[in-house]
Design an enzyme around this catalytic site. Structure first.
Site, PDB file in Angstrom:
ATOM      1  CB  CYS A  17      -9.310   4.672   0.681  1.00 30.26           C
ATOM      2  SG  CYS A  17      -7.777   4.838   1.107  1.00 30.26           S
ATOM      3  CG  HIS A  20      -4.765   5.128   4.388  1.00 31.48           C
ATOM      4  ND1 HIS A  20      -4.136   4.346   3.233  1.00 31.48           N
ATOM      5  CD2 HIS A  20      -3.738   5.412   5.064  1.00 31.48           C
ATOM      6  CE1 HIS A  20      -2.837   4.948   3.193  1.00 31.48           C
ATOM      7  NE2 HIS A  20      -2.725   5.367   4.324  1.00 31.48           N
ATOM      8  CD  GLU A  36       0.283   7.009   5.957  1.00 28.55           C
ATOM      9  OE1 GLU A  36       1.097   6.887   6.456  1.00 28.55           O
ATOM     10  OE2 GLU A  36      -0.243   5.958   5.538  1.00 28.55           O
ATOM     11  CG  ASP A  68      -1.881   1.315   1.186  1.00 26.48           C
ATOM     12  OD1 ASP A  68      -2.454   1.673   0.346  1.00 26.48           O
ATOM     13  OD2 ASP A  68      -1.848   1.756   2.364  1.00 26.48           O
ATOM     14  CB  SER A  69       0.234   4.821  -0.682  1.00 23.73           C
ATOM     15  OG  SER A  69      -0.866   5.039   0.292  1.00 23.73           O
ATOM     16  CB  CYS A  79      -3.040   0.443  -2.559  1.00 22.40           C
ATOM     17  SG  CYS A  79      -3.146   2.215  -2.816  1.00 22.40           S
TER      18      CYS A  79
HETATM   19  N1  DGL Z   1      -4.980   3.135   1.058  1.00 21.16           N
HETATM   20  C1  DGL Z   1      -4.797   3.704  -0.283  1.00 21.16           C
HETATM   21  C2  DGL Z   1      -6.192   3.040  -1.090  1.00 21.16           C
HETATM   22  O1  DGL Z   1      -6.762   2.068  -0.627  1.00 21.16           O
HETATM   23  C3  DGL Z   1      -4.371   4.750  -0.818  1.00 21.16           C
HETATM   24  C4  DGL Z   1      -4.141   5.838  -0.340  1.00 21.16           C
HETATM   25  C5  DGL Z   1      -3.477   6.998  -0.832  1.00 21.16           C
HETATM   26  O2  DGL Z   1      -2.029   6.968  -0.654  1.00 21.16           O
HETATM   27  O3  DGL Z   1      -3.979   8.058  -1.445  1.00 21.16           O
HETATM   28  O4  DGL Z   1      -6.734   3.923  -2.043  1.00 21.16           O
END
Ligand code: DGL
Length: 269
Positions: A186, A188, A152, A10-11, A73
């Site tokens: 997402c 996150h 984050e 993931d990011s 992600c």
């Molecule tokens: N967790 C990521 C997602 O599912 C990306 C978040 C990001 O880096 O913008 O989209």
């Protein structure tokens, strides 16, 4: 049977929501996790940049002789899944189809909300996946670009004033549409579940993209006879592209186990 590790990327912290569920469903599996914390967020970047970052992430994981890859992600999946799936001779899993299907089969009133990053919402991938299950469903989408920086920075507690104010601004229009199901598109966003649930109310079902995908991965790897037979707990190693300490602190809090010492900083470019 296959004892090689599963690669997950993931990011940033978001993919840990998938790792947590994978470890719950498949406790014996070794996992290599990459969080590209030096370049998060991906969601506000162009498709070309996201493909480049995701390709570098995947290449790093492939160096560990992994048996399968989970793109934990949504942003990377909606921009780069086809490229990555073509590039590797192993199962590559995306996190969009499973939650879309769960939402489409769960809604009672036919109104589904989708929240995600700018890139994910712009791609229209969720709408297409939901309508492929049932074209009569109504889909209402909203980009929530400030959610990832909140997570984050550890600002995801259910009482966090900044998180609540931002969430209200993003989510009230969806609530007004009368949706009964909301896809957290997402990885996150499940960390903000308390905040999101407060705004949406208890009648709206929240669908977690990472958790739904972890369930699918567990079933699929088992069907392919690719699970390790380890009766104990598998090892999880974490790699990040920015400071290991900050990530380890937030990851330990979220995973409810101390991962300090298991996190290494690497460079991708
Ligand atoms: N967790 C990521 C997602 O599912 C990306 C978040 C990001 O880096 O913008 O989209």
């Amino acid at each position: 049977m296959n004892a090689r590790p599963i690669g997950v990327f993931d990011s940033g912290l978001g993919g840990l929501t998938t790792v947590k569920k994978l470890s719950e469903f498949l406790p014996g599996e070794d996992i290599i996790y990459l969080g590209d914390t030096g370049r998060v967020p991906y969601g506000s970047r162009s498709k070309e940049t996201i493909i480049r970052y995701a390709s570098q992430d995947a290449e790093f994981l492939a160096g560990f002789d992994i048996k399968a890859m989970v793109i934990a992600c949504n942003t990377a999946c909606t921009s780069a899944f086809d490229v990555l799936d073509r590039s590797y001779d192993m199962p590559v899993y995306e996190v969009v189809s499973a939650p879309a299907r769960t939402a489409a089969l769960s809604t009672k009133n036919g109104k589904i909300g989708v929240i995600g990053t700018n890139a994910t919402i712009r791609s229209g991938a969720y709408e297409a996946a939901i309508k492929s299950v049932n074209p009569d469903l109504e889909v209402f989408s909203a980009a929530c670009p400030l959610f990832v920086p909140l997570v984050e920075n550890g600002r995801y507690g259910a009482e966090d004033i900044a998180a609540l104010a931002i969430a209200e601004d993003y989510l009230l229009p969806l609530r007004e549409k009368g949706i009964d199901t909301l896809i957290l598109g997402c990885t996150h966003y499940p960390l903000l579940r308390g905040v999101i649930a407060k705004i949406m109310g208890s009648d709206v079902m929240l669908v977690d993209s990472g958790a739904e995908t972890a369930r699918l991965v567990a079933g699929d790897l088992s069907g392919r006879d690719m699970l390790s037979q380890n009766p104990g707990r598998g090892n999880v190693r974490y790699f990040v592209t920015d400071s290991a300490d900050g990530f380890a602190t937030l990851a330990s809090r979220f995973l409810e186990s101390n991962v300090c010492g298991l996190v290494e900083q690497i460079t991708l470019e």
